[in-house]
Design a protein around this motif. Structure first.
Motif, PDB file in Angstrom:
ATOM      1  N   PRO A  13     -27.257  -6.417 -14.765  1.00 21.89           N
ATOM      2  CA  PRO A  13     -26.213  -6.568 -15.782  1.00 21.89           C
ATOM      3  C   PRO A  13     -24.826  -6.810 -15.174  1.00 21.89           C
ATOM      4  O   PRO A  13     -24.072  -7.652 -15.668  1.00 21.89           O
ATOM      5  CB  PRO A  13     -26.268  -5.245 -16.546  1.00 21.89           C
ATOM      6  CG  PRO A  13     -27.687  -4.800 -16.415  1.00 21.89           C
ATOM      7  CD  PRO A  13     -28.069  -5.207 -15.013  1.00 21.89           C
ATOM      8  N   PHE A  14     -24.490  -6.109 -14.085  1.00 18.27           N
ATOM      9  CA  PHE A  14     -23.187  -6.311 -13.452  1.00 18.27           C
ATOM     10  C   PHE A  14     -23.077  -7.697 -12.818  1.00 18.27           C
ATOM     11  O   PHE A  14     -22.030  -8.338 -12.911  1.00 18.27           O
ATOM     12  CB  PHE A  14     -22.902  -5.220 -12.410  1.00 18.27           C
ATOM     13  CG  PHE A  14     -22.473  -3.922 -13.008  1.00 18.27           C
ATOM     14  CD1 PHE A  14     -21.158  -3.728 -13.392  1.00 18.27           C
ATOM     15  CD2 PHE A  14     -23.384  -2.895 -13.201  1.00 18.27           C
ATOM     16  CE1 PHE A  14     -20.744  -2.524 -13.958  1.00 18.27           C
ATOM     17  CE2 PHE A  14     -22.985  -1.690 -13.771  1.00 18.27           C
ATOM     18  CZ  PHE A  14     -21.669  -1.502 -14.156  1.00 18.27           C
TER      19      PHE A  14
ATOM     20  N   HIS B 107     -26.107  -5.995 -22.936  1.00 21.80           N
ATOM     21  CA  HIS B 107     -25.465  -4.991 -22.092  1.00 21.80           C
ATOM     22  C   HIS B 107     -23.962  -5.148 -22.307  1.00 21.80           C
ATOM     23  O   HIS B 107     -23.390  -6.191 -21.985  1.00 21.80           O
ATOM     24  CB  HIS B 107     -25.850  -5.215 -20.628  1.00 21.80           C
ATOM     25  CG  HIS B 107     -27.335  -5.185 -20.426  1.00 21.80           C
ATOM     26  ND1 HIS B 107     -27.999  -4.061 -19.994  1.00 21.80           N
ATOM     27  CD2 HIS B 107     -28.280  -6.133 -20.617  1.00 21.80           C
ATOM     28  CE1 HIS B 107     -29.292  -4.320 -19.917  1.00 21.80           C
ATOM     29  NE2 HIS B 107     -29.483  -5.573 -20.293  1.00 21.80           N
ATOM     30  N   LEU B 108     -23.337  -4.117 -22.845  1.00 21.06           N
ATOM     31  CA  LEU B 108     -21.949  -4.187 -23.292  1.00 21.06           C
ATOM     32  C   LEU B 108     -20.994  -3.560 -22.272  1.00 21.06           C
ATOM     33  O   LEU B 108     -21.208  -2.432 -21.831  1.00 21.06           O
ATOM     34  CB  LEU B 108     -21.825  -3.463 -24.634  1.00 21.06           C
ATOM     35  CG  LEU B 108     -20.497  -3.513 -25.340  1.00 21.06           C
ATOM     36  CD1 LEU B 108     -20.142  -4.937 -25.726  1.00 21.06           C
ATOM     37  CD2 LEU B 108     -20.546  -2.640 -26.585  1.00 21.06           C
ATOM     38  N   PHE B 109     -19.945  -4.308 -21.937  1.00 20.19           N
ATOM     39  CA  PHE B 109     -18.956  -3.870 -20.963  1.00 20.19           C
ATOM     40  C   PHE B 109     -17.547  -3.946 -21.547  1.00 20.19           C
ATOM     41  O   PHE B 109     -17.289  -4.678 -22.498  1.00 20.19           O
ATOM     42  CB  PHE B 109     -18.988  -4.774 -19.716  1.00 20.19           C
ATOM     43  CG  PHE B 109     -20.252  -4.670 -18.919  1.00 20.19           C
ATOM     44  CD1 PHE B 109     -20.344  -3.799 -17.852  1.00 20.19           C
ATOM     45  CD2 PHE B 109     -21.350  -5.463 -19.231  1.00 20.19           C
ATOM     46  CE1 PHE B 109     -21.510  -3.710 -17.102  1.00 20.19           C
ATOM     47  CE2 PHE B 109     -22.516  -5.377 -18.484  1.00 20.19           C
ATOM     48  CZ  PHE B 109     -22.597  -4.503 -17.422  1.00 20.19           C
ATOM     49  N   TRP B 110     -16.639  -3.204 -20.907  1.00 17.42           N
ATOM     50  CA  TRP B 110     -15.209  -3.263 -21.204  1.00 17.42           C
ATOM     51  C   TRP B 110     -14.482  -3.250 -19.873  1.00 17.42           C
ATOM     52  O   TRP B 110     -14.910  -2.583 -18.929  1.00 17.42           O
ATOM     53  CB  TRP B 110     -14.791  -2.051 -22.036  1.00 17.42           C
ATOM     54  CG  TRP B 110     -13.303  -1.935 -22.195  1.00 17.42           C
ATOM     55  CD1 TRP B 110     -12.554  -2.484 -23.191  1.00 17.42           C
ATOM     56  CD2 TRP B 110     -12.399  -1.246 -21.329  1.00 17.42           C
ATOM     57  NE1 TRP B 110     -11.224  -2.180 -22.993  1.00 17.42           N
ATOM     58  CE2 TRP B 110     -11.098  -1.409 -21.849  1.00 17.42           C
ATOM     59  CE3 TRP B 110     -12.543  -0.510 -20.165  1.00 17.42           C
ATOM     60  CZ2 TRP B 110      -9.968  -0.877 -21.255  1.00 17.42           C
ATOM     61  CZ3 TRP B 110     -11.411   0.023 -19.556  1.00 17.42           C
ATOM     62  CH2 TRP B 110     -10.152  -0.149 -20.107  1.00 17.42           C
TER      63      TRP B 110
ATOM     64  N   ALA C 161     -15.800  -3.081 -14.133  1.00 19.55           N
ATOM     65  CA  ALA C 161     -16.050  -3.027 -15.572  1.00 19.55           C
ATOM     66  C   ALA C 161     -16.767  -1.731 -15.890  1.00 19.55           C
ATOM     67  O   ALA C 161     -17.547  -1.224 -15.080  1.00 19.55           O
ATOM     68  CB  ALA C 161     -16.898  -4.217 -16.016  1.00 19.55           C
ATOM     69  N   GLU C 162     -16.491  -1.201 -17.059  1.00 20.26           N
ATOM     70  CA  GLU C 162     -17.202  -0.012 -17.536  1.00 20.26           C
ATOM     71  C   GLU C 162     -18.408  -0.472 -18.347  1.00 20.26           C
ATOM     72  O   GLU C 162     -18.263  -1.241 -19.294  1.00 20.26           O
ATOM     73  CB  GLU C 162     -16.292   0.832 -18.425  1.00 20.26           C
ATOM     74  CG  GLU C 162     -15.150   1.479 -17.696  1.00 20.26           C
ATOM     75  CD  GLU C 162     -14.279   2.322 -18.619  1.00 20.26           C
ATOM     76  OE1 GLU C 162     -14.685   2.611 -19.770  1.00 20.26           O
ATOM     77  OE2 GLU C 162     -13.170   2.687 -18.183  1.00 20.26           O
TER      78      GLU C 162
ATOM     79  N   LYS D  93     -20.186 -10.385 -14.209  1.00 24.53           N
ATOM     80  CA  LYS D  93     -19.197 -10.923 -13.264  1.00 24.53           C
ATOM     81  C   LYS D  93     -19.261 -12.448 -13.222  1.00 24.53           C
ATOM     82  O   LYS D  93     -18.232 -13.128 -13.225  1.00 24.53           O
ATOM     83  CB  LYS D  93     -19.419 -10.348 -11.864  1.00 24.53           C
ATOM     84  CG  LYS D  93     -18.945  -8.927 -11.722  1.00 24.53           C
ATOM     85  CD  LYS D  93     -19.121  -8.439 -10.303  1.00 24.53           C
ATOM     86  CE  LYS D  93     -18.540  -7.047 -10.158  1.00 24.53           C
ATOM     87  NZ  LYS D  93     -18.579  -6.578  -8.780  1.00 24.53           N
ATOM     88  N   ARG D  94     -20.481 -12.990 -13.183  1.00 22.12           N
ATOM     89  CA  ARG D  94     -20.647 -14.446 -13.162  1.00 22.12           C
ATOM     90  C   ARG D  94     -20.148 -15.068 -14.459  1.00 22.12           C
ATOM     91  O   ARG D  94     -19.406 -16.063 -14.448  1.00 22.12           O
ATOM     92  CB  ARG D  94     -22.128 -14.809 -12.935  1.00 22.12           C
ATOM     93  CG  ARG D  94     -22.384 -16.320 -12.984  1.00 22.12           C
ATOM     94  CD  ARG D  94     -23.865 -16.657 -12.892  1.00 22.12           C
ATOM     95  NE  ARG D  94     -24.687 -15.937 -13.853  1.00 22.12           N
ATOM     96  CZ  ARG D  94     -24.780 -16.242 -15.153  1.00 22.12           C
ATOM     97  NH1 ARG D  94     -24.084 -17.234 -15.664  1.00 22.12           N
ATOM     98  NH2 ARG D  94     -25.574 -15.534 -15.956  1.00 22.12           N
TER      99      ARG D  94
END
Length: 166
Positions: A48-49, A91-94, A67-68, A53-54
């Motif tokens: 997911p990370f 997959h949710l990020f902030w 990112a969180e 990022k990509r």
């Protein structure tokens, strides 16, 4: 055979605004005409990370420094025409930790999926968006720890949303 799509979505925050993407360029797009965060589908062997990022780099030109990982949202979308249901694990990020070329966050690049814009957080609900976005944006804003949510849509309308199985 049912396909499960693994995707990422990130809300990049700066000056009380989120960088949003107005999805208007692709003809076949489940998000057509909606305003969404930044993200997309996994490529082979990505975490997911890796994926977020990509995607941030590809869509915005920004470098995501950190990112969180805020949650997982399972989408089930069915239609009355009998087509195969759409299943997505998002997959949710902030993040508020990203850099722009030459530190200029106002120069937003051309994006092949739509138009990028900084939208004040309190104005997002005035724009065309998925109903469920309001739910997880509220969880992000309240700094709720990592969560799992299941959202069901029928013919494009939210039918149910279940947080942590309740």
């Amino acid at each position: 055979m049912i396909t499960l799509y693994n995707t990422t979505l990130c809300y990049l925050e700066k000056n009380d605004s989120y960088l949003m993407l107005h999805r208007i360029k692709k003809k076949k797009d489940i998000n057509k005409d909606k305003w969404i965060g930044i993200g997309g589908k996994f490529e082979a062997c990505e975490s997911p990370f890796d994926c977020i990022k990509r995607e941030v780099k590809e869509e915005t030109g920004f470098t995501l420094n950190s990112a969180e990982y805020r949650g997982i949202v399972t989408f089930v979308s069915k239609t009355s025409d009998g087509k195969e249901p759409y299943y997505e694990l998002m997959h949710l990020f902030w993040s508020n930790d990203f850099t722009a070329p030459e530190d200029d966050f106002s120069k937003l690049p051309e994006c092949e999926e739509g138009e990028l814009a900084w939208i004040p957080k309190n104005k997002i609900i005035e724009l065309p968006h998925w109903e469920s976005d309001e739910l997880f944006l509220e969880l992000i804003e309240k700094r709720i720890p990592f969560f799992s949510m299941k959202v069901e849509y029928f013919d494009g309308n939210m039918k149910s949303a279940v947080l942590e199985g309740k």
